[in-house]
Design a protein around this motif. Structure first.
Motif, PDB file in Angstrom:
ATOM      1  N   GLY A   1      -3.163  -0.981 -13.580  1.00 36.26           N
ATOM      2  CA  GLY A   1      -1.883  -0.487 -13.090  1.00 36.26           C
ATOM      3  C   GLY A   1      -1.064  -1.655 -12.571  1.00 36.26           C
ATOM      4  O   GLY A   1      -1.566  -2.774 -12.433  1.00 36.26           O
ATOM      5  N   THR A   2       0.180  -1.405 -12.271  1.00 30.74           N
ATOM      6  CA  THR A   2       1.068  -2.481 -11.817  1.00 30.74           C
ATOM      7  C   THR A   2       1.774  -2.153 -10.507  1.00 30.74           C
ATOM      8  O   THR A   2       2.539  -2.969 -10.014  1.00 30.74           O
ATOM      9  N   THR A   3       1.550  -0.978  -9.969  1.00 34.78           N
ATOM     10  CA  THR A   3       2.249  -0.357  -8.829  1.00 34.78           C
ATOM     11  C   THR A   3       3.616   0.188  -9.247  1.00 34.78           C
ATOM     12  O   THR A   3       4.250   0.893  -8.463  1.00 34.78           O
TER      13      THR A   3
ATOM     14  N   GLY B   1      -4.592   2.167  -4.469  1.00 36.72           N
ATOM     15  CA  GLY B   1      -4.496   2.397  -5.900  1.00 36.72           C
ATOM     16  C   GLY B   1      -3.315   1.627  -6.470  1.00 36.72           C
ATOM     17  O   GLY B   1      -2.460   1.124  -5.733  1.00 36.72           O
ATOM     18  N   LEU B   2      -3.259   1.549  -7.802  1.00 35.82           N
ATOM     19  CA  LEU B   2      -2.288   0.665  -8.447  1.00 35.82           C
ATOM     20  C   LEU B   2      -1.342   1.379  -9.396  1.00 35.82           C
ATOM     21  O   LEU B   2      -0.621   0.745 -10.147  1.00 35.82           O
ATOM     22  N   GLY B   3      -1.360   2.716  -9.353  1.00 32.04           N
ATOM     23  CA  GLY B   3      -0.356   3.462 -10.081  1.00 32.04           C
ATOM     24  C   GLY B   3      -0.722   3.823 -11.501  1.00 32.04           C
ATOM     25  O   GLY B   3      -1.877   3.695 -11.925  1.00 32.04           O
ATOM     26  N   PRO B   4       0.246   4.278 -12.288  1.00 29.28           N
ATOM     27  CA  PRO B   4       0.003   4.817 -13.621  1.00 29.28           C
ATOM     28  C   PRO B   4      -0.631   3.822 -14.590  1.00 29.28           C
ATOM     29  O   PRO B   4      -0.478   2.608 -14.460  1.00 29.28           O
ATOM     30  N   ASP B   5      -1.325   4.382 -15.554  1.00 27.84           N
ATOM     31  CA  ASP B   5      -1.957   3.608 -16.610  1.00 27.84           C
ATOM     32  C   ASP B   5      -0.870   3.050 -17.540  1.00 27.84           C
ATOM     33  O   ASP B   5      -0.108   3.818 -18.137  1.00 27.84           O
TER      34      ASP B   5
END
Length: 347
Positions: A260-262, A297-301
């Motif tokens: 993820g990238t945030t 967490g780092l957000g969407p795939d």
């Protein structure tokens, strides 16, 4: 992160080997459990002072200062090698010895802690394209060139793989590749990989470096090749510096093996650069929960349809195989590095 898990079945499906729902559920449960568990881990200090010296002062990046910086950092590496030999740091001793091989050039070097280093392959001042490879977790000076029998999975080895692939396409591809270990990469089994704290620090340094690239070669366009947690660094650099002059040269951002990238969508990362995403068929990153709640967490795939990236073919490899010689992912990432979107095969 847990290793890729597989199960066996007494009745395998003929002619294909699909991922079985039960095995996938098990992997995801274990991945989620491990992700939560690492938040509870802490890293204890050794109680010993770092024996390595701080970085030397070097002039800011410009065409006229490149050779001065290369020479100064080579001297720093030589001093660090003496320290490694003195304190019996076997792994660091071996790695730094390799750094001093003829022809290798470093723009930045800091041996403290896990270490940081920025190596240039090719002619940075005259290149038409500059590819900056941003590595992920567990990357240190000791793992800058070799790790687990897969040199292409390291910053130095990966950068050389891209440069070699580009040269195989054209004797003069006009490409310089930078192996950019410019931040303190987190450990895989640590709470740091579940937040963007390390990435935020790395993003500031990455934007600063890109500003230096512009000072050295204002006519070159830039492609960011961002692996694993390195994609979080690239994501934060893009999000926090959307109006930054340092990012105006960036035409491509490739996220591969990304947690993820945030960012919630590719369009949030850039309104002008092409955002690419790829994941190998056996990369365990698929099983990592792609969430972001209260900063965790780092957000969407990035390869999910909703994210909106250009998904490229990444082949059947695992998390460490994206730059393996002969792979579809290496060919596509090299085309992205060269700024050739029409020749990238979709995934």
């Amino acid at each position: 992160m847990p290793p890729h898990l597989t199960t066996t079945s007494p009745r395998p499906a003929p002619h294909r080997t699909p991922r079985r729902p039960r095995a996938r559920r098990l992997r995801r449960v274990l991945a989620a459990t491990a992700s939560i568990g690492v938040v509870m881990l802490t890293t204890a200090g050794t109680g010993h002072a770092d024996p390595y010296a701080a970085p030397v002062a070097v002039p800011r990046m410009a065409p006229s200062t490149l050779d001065v910086r290369y020479a100064a950092e080579r001297g720093s590496i030589e001093e660090a090698l003496k320290t490694a030999q003195k304190v019996g740091d076997v792994r660091r001793n071996k790695a730094l010895g390799a750094f001093l091989q003829p022809g290798r050039r470093f723009l930045y070097f800091d041996p403290r802690g896990g270490g940081r280093a920025i190596e240039v392959i090719g002619d940075l001042a005259r290149a038409r394209r500059v590819a900056v490879l941003v590595p992920g977790a567990d990357t240190t000076l000791s793992a800058f060139d070799k790790r687990g029998g897969k040199p292409w999975s390291t910053p130095g080895g990966g950068a050389r793989a891209v440069y070699t692939q580009a040269r195989s396409m054209s004797p003069d591809p006009g490409l310089a590749v930078v192996a950019w270990l410019g931040y303190a990469a987190p450990k895989t089994f640590s709470g740091d990989v579940l937040t963007d704290e390390r990435a935020a620090e790395g993003a500031v340094r990455l934007r600063h470096f890109l500003k230096g690239v512009h000072q050295v070669n204002p006519g070159a366009s830039v492609g960011l090749l961002c692996h694993s947690y390195g994609s979080v660094v690239c994501g934060r650099a893009a999000l926090d510096g959307a109006d930054s002059a340092a990012l105006r040269q960036v035409t491509d951002i490739a996220l591969y093996g990304s947690p993820g990238t945030t960012a919630w969508s590719a369009s949030r990362l850039s309104s002008t650069a092409r955002v690419w995403a790829g994941r190998g068929a056996t990369d365990w990153m698929e099983d990592v929960p792609h969430v972001r709640i209260f900063g965790l967490g780092l957000g969407p795939d990035p390869v999910s349809p909703g994210f909106g990236a250009r998904v490229f073919e990444a082949g059947s490899g695992g998390h460490s195989d994206y730059l393996a010689p002969g792979s579809a992912s290496l060919r596509n990432l090299t085309d992205i590095a060269l700024g050739r979107p029409s020749t990238v095969t979709p995934g």
